[in-house]
Design a protein around this motif. Structure first.
Motif, PDB file in Angstrom:
ATOM      1  N   ARG A  18       0.827  -1.207   0.000  1.00 40.43           N
ATOM      2  CA  ARG A  18       0.000   0.000   0.000  1.00 40.43           C
ATOM      3  C   ARG A  18       0.864   1.262   0.000  1.00 40.43           C
ATOM      4  O   ARG A  18       0.643   2.186  -0.777  1.00 40.43           O
ATOM      5  CB  ARG A  18      -0.941  -0.015   1.209  1.00 40.43           C
ATOM      6  CG  ARG A  18      -1.791   1.234   1.366  1.00 40.43           C
ATOM      7  CD  ARG A  18      -2.741   1.146   2.552  1.00 40.43           C
ATOM      8  NE  ARG A  18      -2.130   0.736   3.803  1.00 40.43           N
ATOM      9  CZ  ARG A  18      -1.361   1.511   4.570  1.00 40.43           C
ATOM     10  NH1 ARG A  18      -1.077   2.752   4.205  1.00 40.43           N
ATOM     11  NH2 ARG A  18      -0.860   1.052   5.703  1.00 40.43           N
ATOM     12  N   GLU A  19       1.860   1.297   0.881  1.00 40.46           N
ATOM     13  CA  GLU A  19       2.709   2.487   0.984  1.00 40.46           C
ATOM     14  C   GLU A  19       3.517   2.720  -0.291  1.00 40.46           C
ATOM     15  O   GLU A  19       3.671   3.866  -0.729  1.00 40.46           O
ATOM     16  CB  GLU A  19       3.628   2.385   2.200  1.00 40.46           C
ATOM     17  CG  GLU A  19       2.896   2.524   3.514  1.00 40.46           C
ATOM     18  CD  GLU A  19       2.302   3.911   3.754  1.00 40.46           C
ATOM     19  OE1 GLU A  19       2.776   4.903   3.152  1.00 40.46           O
ATOM     20  OE2 GLU A  19       1.345   4.007   4.543  1.00 40.46           O
ATOM     21  N   VAL A  20       4.037   1.665  -0.897  1.00 42.44           N
ATOM     22  CA  VAL A  20       4.787   1.816  -2.149  1.00 42.44           C
ATOM     23  C   VAL A  20       3.887   2.423  -3.222  1.00 42.44           C
ATOM     24  O   VAL A  20       4.278   3.371  -3.915  1.00 42.44           O
ATOM     25  CB  VAL A  20       5.381   0.462  -2.612  1.00 42.44           C
ATOM     26  CG1 VAL A  20       5.851   0.526  -4.062  1.00 42.44           C
ATOM     27  CG2 VAL A  20       6.526   0.050  -1.698  1.00 42.44           C
ATOM     28  N   GLN A  21       2.668   1.910  -3.343  1.00 38.27           N
ATOM     29  CA  GLN A  21       1.758   2.434  -4.368  1.00 38.27           C
ATOM     30  C   GLN A  21       1.370   3.883  -4.069  1.00 38.27           C
ATOM     31  O   GLN A  21       1.389   4.734  -4.960  1.00 38.27           O
ATOM     32  CB  GLN A  21       0.503   1.577  -4.471  1.00 38.27           C
ATOM     33  CG  GLN A  21      -0.461   2.124  -5.526  1.00 38.27           C
ATOM     34  CD  GLN A  21      -0.948   1.102  -6.481  1.00 38.27           C
ATOM     35  OE1 GLN A  21      -1.015  -0.070  -6.160  1.00 38.27           O
ATOM     36  NE2 GLN A  21      -1.313   1.524  -7.666  1.00 38.27           N
ATOM     37  N   GLU A  22       1.046   4.174  -2.801  1.00 39.99           N
ATOM     38  CA  GLU A  22       0.641   5.538  -2.444  1.00 39.99           C
ATOM     39  C   GLU A  22       1.760   6.548  -2.671  1.00 39.99           C
ATOM     40  O   GLU A  22       1.514   7.655  -3.142  1.00 39.99           O
ATOM     41  CB  GLU A  22       0.228   5.604  -0.961  1.00 39.99           C
ATOM     42  CG  GLU A  22      -1.093   4.954  -0.647  1.00 39.99           C
ATOM     43  CD  GLU A  22      -1.388   4.924   0.850  1.00 39.99           C
ATOM     44  OE1 GLU A  22      -0.607   5.497   1.654  1.00 39.99           O
ATOM     45  OE2 GLU A  22      -2.401   4.309   1.223  1.00 39.99           O
ATOM     46  N   GLU A  23       2.983   6.190  -2.314  1.00 35.85           N
ATOM     47  CA  GLU A  23       4.079   7.154  -2.337  1.00 35.85           C
ATOM     48  C   GLU A  23       4.824   7.243  -3.662  1.00 35.85           C
ATOM     49  O   GLU A  23       5.429   8.270  -3.949  1.00 35.85           O
ATOM     50  CB  GLU A  23       5.065   6.857  -1.206  1.00 35.85           C
ATOM     51  CG  GLU A  23       4.445   7.070   0.160  1.00 35.85           C
ATOM     52  CD  GLU A  23       5.424   6.924   1.308  1.00 35.85           C
ATOM     53  OE1 GLU A  23       6.649   6.987   1.078  1.00 35.85           O
ATOM     54  OE2 GLU A  23       4.954   6.760   2.446  1.00 35.85           O
ATOM     55  N   THR A  24       4.801   6.172  -4.469  1.00 36.91           N
ATOM     56  CA  THR A  24       5.580   6.169  -5.720  1.00 36.91           C
ATOM     57  C   THR A  24       4.764   5.842  -6.967  1.00 36.91           C
ATOM     58  O   THR A  24       5.269   5.998  -8.076  1.00 36.91           O
ATOM     59  CB  THR A  24       6.726   5.135  -5.654  1.00 36.91           C
ATOM     60  OG1 THR A  24       6.159   3.816  -5.640  1.00 36.91           O
ATOM     61  CG2 THR A  24       7.617   5.370  -4.441  1.00 36.91           C
ATOM     62  N   GLY A  25       3.544   5.350  -6.788  1.00 34.71           N
ATOM     63  CA  GLY A  25       2.748   4.924  -7.936  1.00 34.71           C
ATOM     64  C   GLY A  25       3.130   3.552  -8.462  1.00 34.71           C
ATOM     65  O   GLY A  25       2.521   3.048  -9.401  1.00 34.71           O
ATOM     66  N   ILE A  26       4.124   2.921  -7.865  1.00 31.90           N
ATOM     67  CA  ILE A  26       4.542   1.578  -8.283  1.00 31.90           C
ATOM     68  C   ILE A  26       3.634   0.564  -7.602  1.00 31.90           C
ATOM     69  O   ILE A  26       3.476   0.584  -6.384  1.00 31.90           O
ATOM     70  CB  ILE A  26       6.013   1.307  -7.910  1.00 31.90           C
ATOM     71  CG1 ILE A  26       6.944   2.298  -8.619  1.00 31.90           C
ATOM     72  CG2 ILE A  26       6.399  -0.138  -8.230  1.00 31.90           C
ATOM     73  CD1 ILE A  26       8.386   2.279  -8.116  1.00 31.90           C
ATOM     74  N   ALA A  27       3.047  -0.319  -8.394  1.00 36.79           N
ATOM     75  CA  ALA A  27       2.147  -1.336  -7.849  1.00 36.79           C
ATOM     76  C   ALA A  27       2.874  -2.667  -7.736  1.00 36.79           C
ATOM     77  O   ALA A  27       3.626  -3.056  -8.629  1.00 36.79           O
ATOM     78  CB  ALA A  27       0.921  -1.495  -8.746  1.00 36.79           C
ATOM     79  N   VAL A  28       2.638  -3.346  -6.632  1.00 36.28           N
ATOM     80  CA  VAL A  28       3.125  -4.713  -6.449  1.00 36.28           C
ATOM     81  C   VAL A  28       1.908  -5.604  -6.687  1.00 36.28           C
ATOM     82  O   VAL A  28       0.929  -5.536  -5.935  1.00 36.28           O
ATOM     83  CB  VAL A  28       3.709  -4.936  -5.035  1.00 36.28           C
ATOM     84  CG1 VAL A  28       4.172  -6.376  -4.878  1.00 36.28           C
ATOM     85  CG2 VAL A  28       4.856  -3.970  -4.772  1.00 36.28           C
ATOM     86  N   ARG A  29       1.966  -6.391  -7.764  1.00 39.10           N
ATOM     87  CA  ARG A  29       0.829  -7.240  -8.112  1.00 39.10           C
ATOM     88  C   ARG A  29       0.561  -8.264  -7.009  1.00 39.10           C
ATOM     89  O   ARG A  29       1.480  -8.682  -6.299  1.00 39.10           O
ATOM     90  CB  ARG A  29       1.084  -7.960  -9.438  1.00 39.10           C
ATOM     91  CG  ARG A  29       1.203  -6.994 -10.602  1.00 39.10           C
ATOM     92  CD  ARG A  29       1.175  -7.697 -11.947  1.00 39.10           C
ATOM     93  NE  ARG A  29       2.341  -8.497 -12.252  1.00 39.10           N
ATOM     94  CZ  ARG A  29       3.430  -8.058 -12.881  1.00 39.10           C
ATOM     95  NH1 ARG A  29       3.527  -6.790 -13.238  1.00 39.10           N
ATOM     96  NH2 ARG A  29       4.435  -8.859 -13.137  1.00 39.10           N
ATOM     97  N   ALA A  30      -0.675  -8.669  -6.899  1.00 39.12           N
ATOM     98  CA  ALA A  30      -1.059  -9.691  -5.925  1.00 39.12           C
ATOM     99  C   ALA A  30      -0.363 -11.007  -6.267  1.00 39.12           C
ATOM    100  O   ALA A  30      -0.056 -11.281  -7.434  1.00 39.12           O
ATOM    101  CB  ALA A  30      -2.572  -9.875  -5.921  1.00 39.12           C
ATOM    102  N   ALA A  31      -0.122 -11.813  -5.249  1.00 40.31           N
ATOM    103  CA  ALA A  31       0.506 -13.124  -5.452  1.00 40.31           C
ATOM    104  C   ALA A  31      -0.323 -13.918  -6.455  1.00 40.31           C
ATOM    105  O   ALA A  31      -1.555 -13.944  -6.390  1.00 40.31           O
ATOM    106  CB  ALA A  31       0.607 -13.870  -4.134  1.00 40.31           C
ATOM    107  N   GLY A  32       0.345 -14.544  -7.399  1.00 33.92           N
ATOM    108  CA  GLY A  32      -0.335 -15.363  -8.403  1.00 33.92           C
ATOM    109  C   GLY A  32      -0.809 -14.593  -9.621  1.00 33.92           C
ATOM    110  O   GLY A  32      -1.234 -15.186 -10.599  1.00 33.92           O
TER     111      GLY A  32
END
Length: 169
Positions: free
Chosen positions: A56-70
């Motif tokens: 959540r913090e990575v997406q909020e602060e940088t716009g980079i999304a970490v995809r869900a597992a799988g």
């Protein structure tokens, strides 16, 4: 003065965003010019899983999304990375909350527990800062990034990057 927002939970994440070449993304705080750091943020709820706080913090602060597992592809591969790229370094720091930010926590709370994660990204991934939180970003070789950080625990985490990258192989 009455507290209008809920108090921050004194448990947070520090996410060292880095490339395979050991370049580290640093972001400058909007509320403190010259204060460079990695992504940080507190849990939203006591039962929030730390990896979700990190995502959540990575997406909020940088716009980079970490995809869900799988999830291999999500339609925005240029701005996202696989869940496996977010690694819990199993490292925690307990530190004194800077006095300037203590008002955000419940009365009497003076220490925070910070959990360190690493996030491997391509060097050319687009970065979009949250303007209320950060004003600028830069990619630096990891040693230079550590020197630039205002937080000692952040600097120490960055200096450990080569060890954690070697362990991920």
């Amino acid at each position: 003065m009455t507290q209008t927002k809920p108090y921050k939970i004194p448990e947070s994440v520090l996410v060292v965003i880095h490339t395979a070449q050991r370049e580290v993304l640093l972001i400058e705080r909007a509320d403190k010019a010259g204060f460079w750091q990695s992504v940080t943020g507190s849990k939203d709820a006591p039962d929030e899983v730390l990896s979700e706080t990190a995502r959540r913090e990575v997406q909020e602060e940088t716009g980079i999304a970490v995809r869900a597992a799988g999830v291999e592809f999500d339609g925005d591969e240029g701005r996202s990375v696989p869940a496996a790229n977010l690694r819990d370094w199993q490292l925690s720091n307990i530190y004194e909350i800077y006095p300037v930010w203590r008002h955000r926590y419940a009365p009497g709370v003076t220490k925070n527990t910070e959990h360190v994660f690493g996030l491997l990204v391509p060097r050319d991934i687009p970065v979009t800062l949250a303007p209320r939180e950060h004003t600028r970003y830069q990619w630096l070789p990891y040693r230079e990034a550590a020197d630039r950080c205002f937080s000692p625990s952040n600097a120490e985490a960055i200096l450990q990057l080569p060890s954690y990258m070697a362990g991920a192989s």
